[in-house]
Each structure stands twice: as C-alpha cells, then as structure tokens.
Design a protein around this motif. Structure first.
Motif, short mmCIF file in Angstrom:
data_model
loop_
_atom_site.label_atom_id
_atom_site.label_comp_id
_atom_site.label_asym_id
_atom_site.label_seq_id
_atom_site.Cartn_x
_atom_site.Cartn_y
_atom_site.Cartn_z
N ASP A 10 -6.63 68.48 40.48
CA ASP A 10 -6.68 67.23 41.23
C ASP A 10 -6.26 67.46 42.69
O ASP A 10 -6.83 66.89 43.62
N PHE A 11 -5.25 68.28 42.86
CA PHE A 11 -4.78 68.62 44.20
C PHE A 11 -5.88 69.33 44.99
O PHE A 11 -6.12 69.04 46.17
N ASN A 12 -6.55 70.25 44.33
CA ASN A 12 -7.66 70.96 44.98
C ASN A 12 -8.75 69.98 45.41
O ASN A 12 -9.30 70.09 46.51
N ALA A 13 -9.05 69.01 44.55
CA ALA A 13 -10.07 68.01 44.89
C ALA A 13 -9.63 67.17 46.09
O ALA A 13 -10.46 66.72 46.89
N ALA A 14 -8.32 66.98 46.23
CA ALA A 14 -7.80 66.16 47.31
C ALA A 14 -7.83 66.88 48.65
O ALA A 14 -8.04 66.25 49.69
N ILE A 15 -7.63 68.19 48.65
CA ILE A 15 -7.54 68.92 49.92
C ILE A 15 -8.86 69.55 50.34
O ILE A 15 -9.06 69.84 51.53
N ALA A 16 -9.77 69.78 49.39
CA ALA A 16 -11.05 70.41 49.73
C ALA A 16 -11.97 69.40 50.40
O ALA A 16 -11.91 68.19 50.14
N ASN A 285 2.98 63.12 49.22
CA ASN A 285 1.79 62.28 49.40
C ASN A 285 0.50 63.02 49.14
O ASN A 285 -0.58 62.44 49.25
N ARG A 286 0.60 64.32 48.79
CA ARG A 286 -0.61 65.10 48.58
C ARG A 286 -0.72 65.63 47.16
O ARG A 286 -1.76 65.48 46.52
N PHE A 287 0.35 66.27 46.70
CA PHE A 287 0.30 66.79 45.34
C PHE A 287 0.56 65.64 44.37
O PHE A 287 1.55 64.93 44.49
N PRO A 288 -0.33 65.45 43.39
CA PRO A 288 -0.21 64.27 42.52
C PRO A 288 1.02 64.33 41.64
O PRO A 288 1.48 65.41 41.24
N ALA A 365 -7.41 58.40 45.07
CA ALA A 365 -6.28 58.00 44.24
C ALA A 365 -5.05 58.84 44.56
O ALA A 365 -3.93 58.33 44.62
N ILE A 366 -5.26 60.14 44.78
CA ILE A 366 -4.15 61.02 45.13
C ILE A 366 -3.62 60.67 46.51
O ILE A 366 -2.41 60.61 46.74
#
Length: 418
Positions: A10-16, A285-288, A365-366
């Motif tokens: 999920d974190f990868n999806a948020a930063i990529a 605020n970034r890592f879920p 969402a993240i």
C-alpha cells in the motif's frame, strides 16, 4: 511476528507515480522533444538530435516527493563523426533557445543539463551528449568539458538485477521515500539504486526483504564506505566526497532504521507497534497504519446461511442506482455520492446481530490517513450510510452474528472513479 507486507505494498502504491500521471509526463516530454527537433531543422546547422530517457523515470523507481516537485531526465544526443568544434556552452545555449517560452519560467542553464521548470509540479532536465557510432557518449559538462558518460548503460545494468516480482524496484522506492522524509544528508536516488541492487535480498514479504537489504547495505559500508558506479564512468566512487560528519550521519540513520525494523519484525510486537516503528522512518502521513479488524478475532466463524448486500447510490438531481447493477453495466461510481448499504437477502432466523466493516484502499486513502477497516455495530436498521468522498478500490463487508457466532457474510466492492 507482525506481518506488514501488505502495508508496504500500500505504501508503494502511495509513493509511486500513477500510470495516468506517467502518460501526462510522457506527453509533456514528447512535446518538448518536438520543439527541440524543430529548432534544429529550422537552424539547418547539420545537427539532428536524438533522445533517450534516463534516470528513475525510465527505471520506474521514481516517487512522488513530499514537496510535490520531481525531475525527469531526458538525454539529448548528437550523432557525429568526430568531437564537435562548437563549445559546450554553445550546445547548452542552443537547447535553451529551443525550449524557451515552452513554460512561463525561462530555462535554467546548469552545469550538466538544461532545466525546464513546470511551476510547482516537476521539471525536465536535458543533459546533452555527442556520440560517435560504436563509442561511449560524451556528456557536455560546463565545468569539466566533454566527459564519458552512458546513462543508457546504467539502466541496462539495473534492469539486469531486477527480479520478476519487481521487489527490488519497490525497495529502491522505499529507500527514496525514507530519504525524502528525513530531508537530511542521505544519499541520492542513484546511490541508493546501486546500493540496493548490490545488496538486494529477496523475500516473499517486502518488510523482511527491506530489512535484510538494509542490514547488508550497512555491513558493506562498514567494511568499505564506498559506492562504485557500475557503468561508464566506471569505478567512480559516488561516496568519495562524503565528509566524516555526513558519513557518520548516514551510518547512524541506517543503524536506527535497522533497529526499528527489528522491533517491527519481533514476535513480541503487535501489528500496531510494527506500524509505528515503520512510520517513525517513513512518516505518519505516508506509511499506512494498520487499523483493519477481522471478524474471526471477535467471533467464531461458521458460515451456514446466505447473505447478500447491495448499495443504493444517490446524488442530488439524479435517479438512485443499485451499485451492483452499476458495476455490472460498467457505469462509473463518481465521488460525492451518498451510499446506502443494506441487506438485500438473508435467511438467518431471528434474532441476530448485524455488523459492518468499511475498508478504504489506495493512494488517496493513505494520503488522507483514512484506510479504516474497523468492525462496527449496526445502528439497528440493518443499513450503513457512507459517502464516496475520494477515489480508490474500497469495499464493505457485512456479518450476521447469532449466538456469538458469525453465521453469514457478504461483501461488495466500491470502485470509486477518479
């Protein structure tokens, strides 16, 4: 042992970078390429530029930085038979003239490239090369002259290290996100890419693979604090200019991160404690934060009855629709709709208790820290009112509890369009 593999994904999806954004960036890049080509056609000076993308955008390790502005590197190549007579400054001036006026801000002529800035979004860097067929390209460096450099070769080297699962690329993104959050004297994305590729440890779980890769990177640097470029210019130590203070800071931050990772992976740590450990280095605020609950943690599960839920989608000025029918007919579910989830069919004999779970999924969402996932009691009318506030592949689950046993279960996906 807490398992944060899915949270890392999920974190990868948020930063990529999202695929739609990548298309927009390619379109912008291609428009500038056309402008440069036209400039040299009109100039008729015998030069016809070719282009080759380079850097993290081409390697697919680019991330969205916290400040929102990132760079894309696009090499401009001039094929010649001998070293050009024109000065390096002349080549830089030509590129500046070619792209001037494309954005509101004038191009910036830097030592190793010409930069085109898109205000508060991103910038395109255009390093300039001449290349003789069959030889290594030469970069136009305003301070050092023409120097051998082949970023295309580096991309090939990195891709040769990449695993089929893409875990190495994700680990590079995690390292970049760590550096972006720390905002200290941590290495560049190029250095992290080399260190990760040379010390990569694959595992089925990203949290374990990341931890083991960190351990190997630190071990290598403690033995020899160096990071050698694997391609032209070969054997360049990219850490050579690090001061003692900068070196100690980097090694100290690595050690701190490894300790937090060990805590997160400890058998004694809960899922929430593990999340907090990772968040201390990636940012809250970034890592879920894992807030999802599971019905089996509260009730024995013995599914022996049927349950079906649906959702009524309503928006002011429009007719109410069934979400199941919308999905079946491939109609988009837009934001800012009212969603009423309800039990459509159920053969569980009364009395029973109804519970719900709403789970938000995806980058938005993240970003909003609204993943949710708690199990909630029904208000008494066997309905759950929500709203489609932001895009993502969300879902809602419903449980029927009888005699403290979950006897029926149903789920509906809620794909909110961007």
């Amino acid at each position: 042992m807490a398992n944060c593999h899915k949270l890392f994904l999920d974190f990868n999806a948020a930063i990529a970078l999202e695929s739609n954004y990548k298309k927009t960036l390619r379109k912008s890049r291609d428009a500038v390429r056309d402008k440069i080509r036209k400039y040299f056609r009109d100039k008729q000076n015998g030069f016809s530029p070719k282009f080759h993308g380079q850097g993290s955008f081409m390697m697919n390790t680019i991330i969205e930085p916290l400040d929102g502005e990132f760079d894309i590197d696009d090499g401009v190549y001039f094929k010649v038979e001998v070293e050009p007579l024109q000065s390096i400054s002349t080549f830089h001036r030509w590129i500046c003239e070619a792209i001037n006026g494309h954005t509101k801000q004038e191009p910036i002529d830097k030592q190793t490239c010409v930069r085109l800035v898109y205000a508060r979004q991103y910038h395109l860097d255009f390093p300039i090369y001449y290349i003789i067929e069959g030889q290594t390209p030469y970069l136009a460096h305003k301070g050092q002259g023409w120097i051998k450099s082949d970023p295309r070769e580096f991309i090939k080297w990195f891709n040769s290290k990449v695993d089929q699962d893409g875990q190495l690329k994700r680990i590079v993104r995690y390292l970049k996100a760590w550096s972006d959050y720390r905002k200290g004297d941590l290495p560049s994305g190029l250095i992290f890419s080399i260190l990760a590729a040379n010390n990569f440890v694959f595992d089925e779980r990203d949290d374990i693979a990341f931890y083991q890769t960190l351990v190997r990177i630190k071990s290598q640097l403690e033995q020899n604090f160096a990071c050698y470029r694997p391609t032209t210019p070969a054997d360049e130590n990219l850490l050579e200019d690090y001061s003692r203070t900068k070196k100690n800071y980097f090694l100290g931050q690595l050690g701190s991160f490894i300790k937090s990772a060990e805590k997160a992976l400890s058998d004694k740590s809960s899922q929430k404690d593990a999340c907090k450990a990772w968040q201390s280095h990636f940012g809250k605020n970034r890592f879920p934060f894992e807030s999802e609950e599971f019905i089996e943690d509260y009730h024995q599960v013995n599914i022996r009855y049927n349950l079906k839920i649906d959702c009524l989608v309503s928006q002011k000025g429009f007719r109410t629709h069934s979400l199941i029918q919308m999905i079946f007919n491939k109609l988009p579910l837009l934001r800012n709709n009212t969603l009423k989830f309800y039990i459509k069919a159920c053969n569980v004999p009364k009395p029973f208790q109804v519970k719900w779970k709403v789970r938000n999924v995806g980058k938005e969402a993240i970003r909003r820290n609204l993943i949710r996932g708690q199990i909630l009691n029904d208000s008494g009318n066997h309905q759950r009112i929500e709203s489609s506030e932001f895009y993502g592949s969300h879902f809602v689950e419903c449980y029927i509890i009888k005699d403290n046993v979950c006897v029926a279960w149903s789920r509906i996906d809620v794909p909110i369009s961007d």
